[in-house]
Design a protein around this motif. Structure first.
Motif, PDB file in Angstrom:
ATOM      1  N   TYR A 130      22.590  54.116  -6.700  1.00  0.00           N
ATOM      2  CA  TYR A 130      22.076  55.154  -7.247  1.00  0.00           C
ATOM      3  C   TYR A 130      20.517  54.124  -6.484  1.00  0.00           C
ATOM      4  CZ  TYR A 130      25.267  57.776  -9.530  1.00  0.00           C
ATOM      5  OH  TYR A 130      26.586  58.452  -9.433  1.00  0.00           O
ATOM      6  N   THR A 169      25.227  58.816 -14.033  1.00  0.00           N
ATOM      7  CA  THR A 169      24.183  59.370 -13.286  1.00  0.00           C
ATOM      8  C   THR A 169      22.861  59.115 -13.070  1.00  0.00           C
ATOM      9  OG1 THR A 169      23.435  61.005 -14.939  1.00  0.00           O
ATOM     10  CG2 THR A 169      24.988  61.406 -13.820  1.00  0.00           C
ATOM     11  N   TRP A 170      21.559  59.342 -12.336  1.00  0.00           N
ATOM     12  CA  TRP A 170      20.637  58.502 -12.608  1.00  0.00           C
ATOM     13  C   TRP A 170      20.145  58.905 -14.128  1.00  0.00           C
ATOM     14  CZ3 TRP A 170      18.115  56.773  -8.468  1.00  0.00           C
ATOM     15  CH2 TRP A 170      16.448  55.885  -8.603  1.00  0.00           C
ATOM     16  N   ILE A 225      13.277  62.212  -8.791  1.00  0.00           N
ATOM     17  CA  ILE A 225      13.262  60.579  -8.246  1.00  0.00           C
ATOM     18  C   ILE A 225      12.639  60.700  -6.222  1.00  0.00           C
ATOM     19  CG2 ILE A 225      15.154  59.508  -6.924  1.00  0.00           C
ATOM     20  CD1 ILE A 225      14.187  59.428 -10.304  1.00  0.00           C
ATOM     21  N   MET A 236      21.947  55.060 -15.710  1.00  0.00           N
ATOM     22  CA  MET A 236      22.225  54.068 -15.604  1.00  0.00           C
ATOM     23  C   MET A 236      23.298  53.449 -15.957  1.00  0.00           C
ATOM     24  SD  MET A 236      21.197  53.555 -12.092  1.00  0.00           S
ATOM     25  CE  MET A 236      19.480  54.555 -10.987  1.00  0.00           C
ATOM     26  N   PHE A 295      19.578  63.029  -5.845  1.00  0.00           N
ATOM     27  CA  PHE A 295      18.953  63.124  -6.991  1.00  0.00           C
ATOM     28  C   PHE A 295      18.075  63.299  -7.157  1.00  0.00           C
ATOM     29  CE2 PHE A 295      19.057  58.740  -3.987  1.00  0.00           C
ATOM     30  CZ  PHE A 295      19.974  58.161  -5.446  1.00  0.00           C
TER      31      PHE A 295
END
Length: 717
Positions: A544, A300-301, A639, A304, A635
């Motif tokens: 992402y 996920t964000w 972000i 990473m 996101f």
């Protein structure tokens, strides 16, 4: 400046030296192919197909063509005109047309810079695939028993091999598996029925299902008609609605409620084909996300993951290629495009011929071009028009500064009107042509997986890296076609990347002419900066960051820049003066085309873009990406805010540079009136007379500004 003015004034030695230092195209074929290569890029075979897929094929196609005629083409020709006429890049050009709007050129460069960073990442992906294909068997052609492929990975050849060995087996979990075991893993049981392809099915049991009068047969939880089953259709009518695929079996607890007319079923057994039992994923999609990007289920964000060094090397290779091809300026890049602009058409044609021979290709093409009533309803959605407008900008490249830069190296009397029409329609024709290629392949993939065309791929920016590789793996001698295809993608990407990088370096050398003696160092420095900033997209969750930049870098801000640009040139600089400049370059416009340009520049283009801009805010959708687990991973809020900051950054340059220009003029004792700030300065003029005396220009009546009805005063900034 003005009608005939260019023929009356002598070219100063300084101008000749400046033109020589700056560089020019060796011939017009170099310019035409460079422009074509810039316009025809990865957006045609990567971004256009996935937007078509996202918006239902024909719906997006209609919006795309309309946006081409009322926005893309008018802006394309307008920028070629002013770039060729002035012989300058965007910063110098807008600074001389209206000192207060010099920031417009800076804003274009900021957007171009942001796009350059992530655009070369796509080229890096293609380099990765190119080298990965140097094997006897393409690594994405089959689901190998490794952690690079998921449990639900599926290919038709492997399934056929399992079925041929045992009719009670299917391909699942990267090996031949008993259908009964697959059913049990999904909390189902092995069905007594088989489907039309003689494959066994799974049975899912529901305690109770109520079908109201709006139910239709393809969505009800009842037994479908299968190859070896006979039965009586219930044929029940209620409110003129016929339920055509329900089997009434009172012993099984199925009955019609005499009061409501609804069919109520208890202990319902639903027979499911295996492609409905679990979400099948093609080997090419697994390879793209897991092997190439390096994603995991928990990526996920916030997580990473580490750097994927293979992608770092590929990104470095992409920037080295760009640097070497641009290091000598337009003379070197102009020769490279003879190959890079024409080679893709050969490969696309071969892929289309092959795609048309695949089973199910017609279904994909119909999905692409046939405008059903349901699809046409989507034209009411502003997101379709917003994406179409954005795609036009990605395809043709207006408001990025690249077209102005390319045209600035042109001969003064080049027929850029002809070039604009040919290149614009060739570009959009290529997009549509590439759509036929990819949708014929998607139709084949849907037929193989037993799914509807709209369900076969999750979509997203990786569409071209899923559908195309799957197609080449089906062709004779797959490694050869893989090499040709990804070489084509590299050439498509490099053409656009050349122009965008050249736009940035040209602006720097126009701003500081002393840098022209160190052109190689300027290009190398720009390439190094681009490489360093692109490293964030080389992590396992780098997709992402890629999607964030792709989502916000050239979205509403690009549309706003286009509106400002066309209003400035039409109502500030003056539309009559634009037409006089066109005549001055020796371009004769047919009456119909003159009215077409005028109607669009003065009304349709800014009006349509303004509407799209407003609705873009009204129907705002937060940025998201497709990952391994979710089709739409949104996101986090922070972000999203970063993305908004990225989108707003180019716009901020306009007022900031305007303030700097105001203070600079005030310190020099020059007029800072509204008119002076929005009037061409003494350095503005045709490319052949950049340094002509200001007095001669001031006497030229064509310098009367259409917006202010004011004769330009001497302006040295």
């Amino acid at each position: 400046m003005g009608r005939g003015a260019g023929n009356k004034k002598e070219i100063s030695p300084e101008v000749a030296d400046e033109g020589t230092e700056r560089g020019n195209w060796d011939n017009q074929c170099d310019f035409f192919l460079s422009c074509l290569g810039y316009a025809v890029g990865l957006g045609n075979v990567w971004r256009f197909p996935y937007l078509c897929y996202k918006h239902g094929g024909a719906t997006f196609l209609i919006a795309y063509i309309i946006m081409l005629l009322v926005a893309g083409l008018p802006l394309f020709f307008l920028e070629l005109c002013i770039g060729q006429y002035s012989g300058k890049g965007p910063i110098k050009l807008f600074g001389r047309i209206a000192p207060a709007m010099k920031g417009l050129g800076h804003a274009m460069l900021v957007i171009t810079f942001l796009v350059v960073i992530y655009y070369n990442m796509i080229i890096a992906w293609t380099i990765f695939y190119t080298f990965a294909g140097f094997t006897s068997e393409l690594p994405w052609s089959a689901c190998e028993n490794t952690n690079l492929f998921s449990q639900n990975c599926f290919t038709v050849p492997q399934e056929k091999a399992c079925f041929a060995n045992n009719t009670l087996d299917t391909f699942w979990n990267k090996e031949c598996t008993a259908v009964e075991k697959l059913c049990e893993s999904q909390n189902m049981t092995l069905s007594n029925y088989i489907d039309a392809k003689q494959r066994h099915m799974c049975t899912k049991v529901y305690d109770k299902v109520v079908l109201n009068d709006t139910s239709v047969c393809d969505i009800v939880f009842l037994r479908p008609q299968v190859a070896n089953e006979t039965g009586v259709f219930c044929g029940t009518y209620y409110n003129q609605t016929q339920i055509t695929c329900a089997y009434l079996d009172k012993s099984a607890g199925q009955y019609v409620d005499e009061i409501t007319g609804n069919i109520t079923c208890t202990n319902v057994h639903r027979e499911l084909q295996l492609n409905k039992v679990y979400n099948r994923i093609s080997a090419s999609e697994d390879y793209f996300k897991r092997a190439m990007l390096g994603m995991d289920e928990d990526t996920t964000w916030e997580n990473m993951g580490g750097i994927k060094w293979e992608l770092v090397l590929c990104l470095a290779a992409a920037w080295i290629i760009v640097c070497l091809c641009l290091i000598k300026g337009v003379q070197s890049s102009g020769k490279v495009v003879y190959f890079t602009a024409l080679f893709p058409y050969l490969v696309l044609t071969i892929l289309l011929i092959f795609g048309c021979t695949l089973e199910g290709a017609a279904d994909g093409v119909i999905f692409y071009v046939y405008p059903t009533y349901e699809k046409l309803q989507d034209l009411n959605k502003v997101q379709v028009w917003s994406d179409a407008a954005t795609q036009i900008f990605y395809s043709l490249g207006p408001s990025f500064g690249g077209l102005i830069t390319l045209a600035s190296y042109n001969r003064f009397n080049n027929n850029c009107h002809r070039d604009a029409l040919l290149i614009a329609f060739a570009n959009c024709g290529t997009s549509i042509f590439a759509g036929f290629v990819i949708f014929s392949i998607i139709g084949f993939m849907a037929n193989s997986a037993g799914l509807e065309v709209e369900d076969v791929i999750k979509g997203g920016t990786g569409l071209a890296f899923i559908a195309y590789p799957d197609a080449v793996s089906q062709m004779p001698v797959p490694p050869l076609w893989s090499f040709l295809f990804f070489t084509m993608l590299i050439t498509l990407g490099l053409d656009s990347q050349f122009t965008m990088t050249e736009t940035i370096t040209t602006a720097a050398m126009d701003q500081w002419p002393q840098l022209r003696e160190h052109k190689g160092k300027v290009v190398a420095g720009a390439s190094l900066i681009g490489f360093i900033l692109g490293l964030s997209m080389c992590s396992r969750g780098g997709i992402y960051m890629f999607e964030l930049i792709n989502w916000y870098s050239a979205s509403w801000s690009l549309i706003l820049l286009s509106i400002i640009e066309v209003i400035l040139l039409m109502y500030g600089y003056g539309f009559k003066r634009i037409f006089e400049n066109i005549e001055e370059m020796g371009i004769k416009l047919p009456t119909f085309m003159k009215w077409y340009w005028m109607a669009n520049w003065l009304c349709l283009t800014p009006g349509v873009l303004f509407f799209v801009l407003i609705m873009n805010f009204v129907q705002y959708t937060p940025a998201y990406a497709s990952n391994i687990v979710l089709d739409e991973y949104y996101f986090p809020g922070g972000i999203q805010a970063l993305g908004w900051l990225m989108a707003a950054l180019p716009i901020v340059f306009i007022p900031c540079i305007s303030v700097l220009q105001y203070r600079k003029r005030k310190n020099l004792g020059l007029s800072t009136s509204w008119r002076a700030m929005f009037t061409p300065n003494s350095k503005w003029g045709p490319a052949t007379m950049t340094n002509a005396p200001a007095a001669s220009k001031e006497k030229d009546p064509s310098y009367i500004n259409e917006g202010f009805k004011y004769v330009a005063e001497t302006n040295y900034l």
